[in-house]
Design an enzyme around this catalytic site. Structure first.
Site, short mmCIF file in Angstrom:
data_model
loop_
_atom_site.label_atom_id
_atom_site.label_comp_id
_atom_site.label_asym_id
_atom_site.label_seq_id
_atom_site.Cartn_x
_atom_site.Cartn_y
_atom_site.Cartn_z
N ARG A 46 0.95 -1.32 -0.13
CA ARG A 46 0.14 -0.04 -0.36
C ARG A 46 0.96 1.17 0.01
O ARG A 46 0.58 2.63 -0.96
CB ARG A 46 -0.96 0.01 1.30
CG ARG A 46 -1.73 1.41 1.22
CD ARG A 46 -2.62 1.31 2.32
NE ARG A 46 -2.96 0.76 3.73
CZ ARG A 46 -2.12 0.93 4.43
NH1 ARG A 46 -1.42 1.51 4.83
NH2 ARG A 46 -1.99 -0.36 5.36
N TYR A 98 -16.19 17.92 -15.27
CA TYR A 98 -16.75 16.23 -15.28
C TYR A 98 -18.12 15.71 -14.57
O TYR A 98 -17.71 16.87 -13.04
CB TYR A 98 -15.10 15.56 -15.52
CG TYR A 98 -15.35 13.86 -15.07
CD1 TYR A 98 -16.06 13.19 -16.92
CD2 TYR A 98 -15.64 13.77 -13.80
CE1 TYR A 98 -15.64 12.11 -16.40
CE2 TYR A 98 -15.78 11.77 -14.24
CZ TYR A 98 -16.26 11.16 -14.93
OH TYR A 98 -16.34 9.90 -15.07
N ASP A 170 -7.04 19.74 -14.31
CA ASP A 170 -7.45 18.05 -14.75
C ASP A 170 -7.28 18.21 -16.04
O ASP A 170 -7.05 18.10 -16.68
CB ASP A 170 -8.61 17.52 -14.61
CG ASP A 170 -9.36 16.34 -14.40
OD1 ASP A 170 -8.66 15.92 -16.04
OD2 ASP A 170 -10.79 15.92 -14.85
N LYS A 195 -8.08 6.94 -19.29
CA LYS A 195 -7.84 7.94 -20.64
C LYS A 195 -6.38 7.79 -21.32
O LYS A 195 -5.98 6.31 -22.29
CB LYS A 195 -8.69 8.92 -20.76
CG LYS A 195 -9.89 8.98 -19.84
CD LYS A 195 -11.42 8.38 -19.47
CE LYS A 195 -12.10 8.43 -18.67
NZ LYS A 195 -12.37 10.60 -17.72
C1 LIG Z 1 -13.21 10.31 -16.46
C2 LIG Z 1 -12.74 11.62 -15.97
C3 LIG Z 1 -12.69 11.29 -14.60
C4 LIG Z 1 -12.66 10.05 -13.88
O1 LIG Z 1 -11.88 9.24 -13.89
P1 LIG Z 1 -11.19 7.93 -13.59
O2 LIG Z 1 -10.80 7.46 -13.98
O3 LIG Z 1 -12.81 7.84 -14.43
O4 LIG Z 1 -12.19 7.70 -12.32
C5 LIG Z 1 -11.90 12.71 -13.94
N1 LIG Z 1 -11.77 13.77 -15.06
C6 LIG Z 1 -11.97 13.83 -16.23
C7 LIG Z 1 -11.46 15.14 -17.22
C8 LIG Z 1 -12.52 12.50 -16.98
O5 LIG Z 1 -13.15 12.60 -18.48
#
Ligand SMILES: *Cc1c(COP(=O)(O)O)cnc(C)c1O
Length: 379
Positions: A46, A98, A170, A195
């Site tokens: 962890r 998001y 982000d 992503k």
């Molecule tokens: C998908 C996404 C998230 C969340 O991420 P997860 O891996 O699904 O928890 C946050 N911000 C953006 C812009 C996203 O496309």
């Protein structure tokens, strides 16, 4: 070191035990100690795992940061940032955030006394209007989903410094190949690694990167204390994914441009949202802070008919109808009934998510085939 070289080499070294060129999947929970307290830097997975550690160093390097931390999802990474705050602290964010970020802010953290403001961040005076001495985080997402709005990161950094707030960006949509927020004054970069960084639609993971030692200490303390870490197998898959990030992004950008232009010239299309167009409202800022415009595109249909939009997302065959984005394969989505279905119609329409809005995550296939597919679906 340039981007592609870092993507392949940063954080990784031949395995000291065997010389294996690829970082092994250290699928272990614990590490044997020679005597009490006499270990090799790893005690419990962890807290520390060599495969995850290599990935954390790699992601930090491609974001031009010093410290990286990986989490079980993008949302777990966001959770870590907000846990740095105390009751009464305030966060300013965008009004077209998001959906999952909005949900964790409102339904998880608001009840612990953290205050969230959602404003149109394209307008800096809107941010200044809600800024107080309690503002501790400015949370930026750019480009935004699905309207592809662009927020000026450097301008947000100047505002954040007025109250000593942390600027968090982000960077999921742009990736460090197109945009490095730390270079523009951000304190923390966040990723849904799920992503583009993973890039192959086979992992759920999140990451944070910072260059500030104090923030890093808090980040690792919360990562270890809350325990939302990612596993060694997933870390291996993402290390492998990032080795081609620059190649994939080049193609995402090329294909994105070709498809955005095709859509713009099609008689059935009302409007195309893509920051690479000179008539995009924030094209100038996009050009300043990004090195390319990516493969995320949204568009609306003439007549703004729900049935027309649903027919098109059904009729495409190469584009797969699915949530998510950033993989090598092209995806198509209908925000009003999929990702944004829980938002009341009047509210979503105000931000542009109308019934005929369709979002594309353009993959790295051959653009000609993708255009053919869209053409037959639009006819
Ligand atoms: C998908 C996404 C998230 C969340 O991420 P997860 O891996 O699904 O928890 C946050 N911000 C953006 C812009 C996203 O496309």
């Amino acid at each position: 070191m340039k981007f592609g070289t870092k993507a392949i080499h940063a954080g990784v070294q031949p395995d000291p035990a065997t010389g294996a060129i690829m970082t092994p999947i250290y699928q272990t929970s614990t590490y044997v100690q020679d005597g009490v307290g006499n270990h090799k830097g790893y005690e419990y997975s962890r807290t520390q795992n060599p495969t995850r550690h290599a990935l954390e160093k790699n992601i930090a390097a491609i974001e031009n940061g010093k410290y990286g931390a990986c989490f079980g999802s993008g949302l777990a990474a966001i959770d870590c940032v907000i846990k740095m705050l105390n009751p009464g602290d305030e966060v300013i964010s965008t009004n077209d955030l998001y959906g999952g970020s909005y949900r964790i802010f409102k339904t998880i953290f608001e009840k612990y006394g953290i205050v969230f403001h959602f404003v149109d961040m394209q307008n800096t005076s809107e941010v200044e209007r809600v800024l107080t001495k309690n503002t501790k985080v400015i949370w930026v997402e750019t480009p935004t989903n699905p309207m592809m709005n662009i927020i000026d990161i450097a301008a947000m950094s100047i505002i954040a410094k007025k109250t000593g707030a942390l600027l968090c960006v982000d960077n999921t949509f742009a990736t460090p190949y197109l945009q490095t927020p730390l270079d523009l004054g951000a304190d923390i970069v966040m990723h849904s690694v799920t992503k583009y960084l993973g890039g192959h639609s086979d992992v759920i993971m999140g990451a944070l990167v910072t260059s500030d030692e104090n923030i890093a200490t808090e980040m690792y303390r919360i990562q270890n204390s809350s325990g939302a870490v990612t596993g060694p197998m997933d870390s291996f898959l993402v290390l492998r994914g990032i080795k081609t990030l620059h190649l994939r992004m080049q193609r995402h950008c090329e294909n994105g441009k070709k498809i955005a232009r095709f859509l713009k010239s099609n008689a059935r299309i009302e409007k195309v949202y893509w920051p690479g167009f000179e008539d995009h409202p924030n094209h100038t800022i996009a050009k300043q802070q990004m090195r390319g415009f990516g493969g995320m595109i949204s568009f609306t249909l003439k007549g703004n008919n729900l049935e027309d939009a649903l027919a098109i997302v059904k009729k495409v065959s190469l584009f797969a109808l699915a949530e998510s984005l950033g993989g090598v394969e092209s995806l198509i989505g209908h925000p009003a009934t999929m990702t944004h279905a829980s938002i009341p119609k009047e509210v979503r329409e105000k931000s542009g998510v109308v019934d005929s809005l369709i979002r594309l995550s353009v993959g790295v296939e051959d653009a000609e085939d993708l255009i053919e597919d869209l053409k037959q679906a639009l006819n």
